[in-house]
Design an enzyme around this catalytic site. Structure first.
Site: not given
Length: 142
Positions: A33, A47
């Site tokens: 990501s 995350y």
């Protein structure tokens, strides 16, 4: 969050490597990501840390597996409205926040799942045979 993102990538690659080594060929493409490269838009530290871990795992595996004809690369997508979670995140921004997000992207649009697929197809192809340990940010120029 760590198990779903980092541990899953680790265990998956461990499972496929034996067969790839036997064939002296393989393509591993992890999905990380932009949050692993920059500050996370979500503000969720676990995350962002997991995604940075996926990126480093990719680089480490590339170093270890290259001698077996296996390339290992990662795709770091920008914001893509592709599931219920990203849709909720998008809605939480409101109209002003949505416009700010789009304005910060050079292409002035959000990504699509097809944008990500095209990058994966390239990394899996013979055209990417000497590319390994890299992170392909597919983010519209964020």
């Amino acid at each position: 969050i760590l198990a779903a993102n980092l541990s899953a990538a680790f265990w998956f690659t461990q499972d496929v490597v034996t067969g790839m080594k036997a064939r002296a060929f393989g393509r591993i493409i992890t999905i990380s990501s932009g949050a692993g490269l920059n500050i996370s838009l979500t503000g969720i530290q676990a995350y962002a840390a997991a995604q940075a871990g996926v990126i480093h795992l990719t680089r480490q595996l590339a170093h270890e597996l290259g001698q077996f004809g296996i390339t290992v690369n990662s795709i770091a997508p920008g914001f893509v409205r592709s599931n219920a979670s990203t849709e909720r995140q998008w809605q939480s921004y409101g109209a002003d926040g949505q416009q700010q997000l789009i304005a910060a992207i050079a292409m002035r649009r959000l990504g699509t799942p097809d944008d990500i697929v095209h990058g994966a197809l390239f990394l899996a192809s013979d055209y990417a045979g000497w590319i390994t340990g890299q992170v392909l940010a597919i983010d519209g120029g964020r």
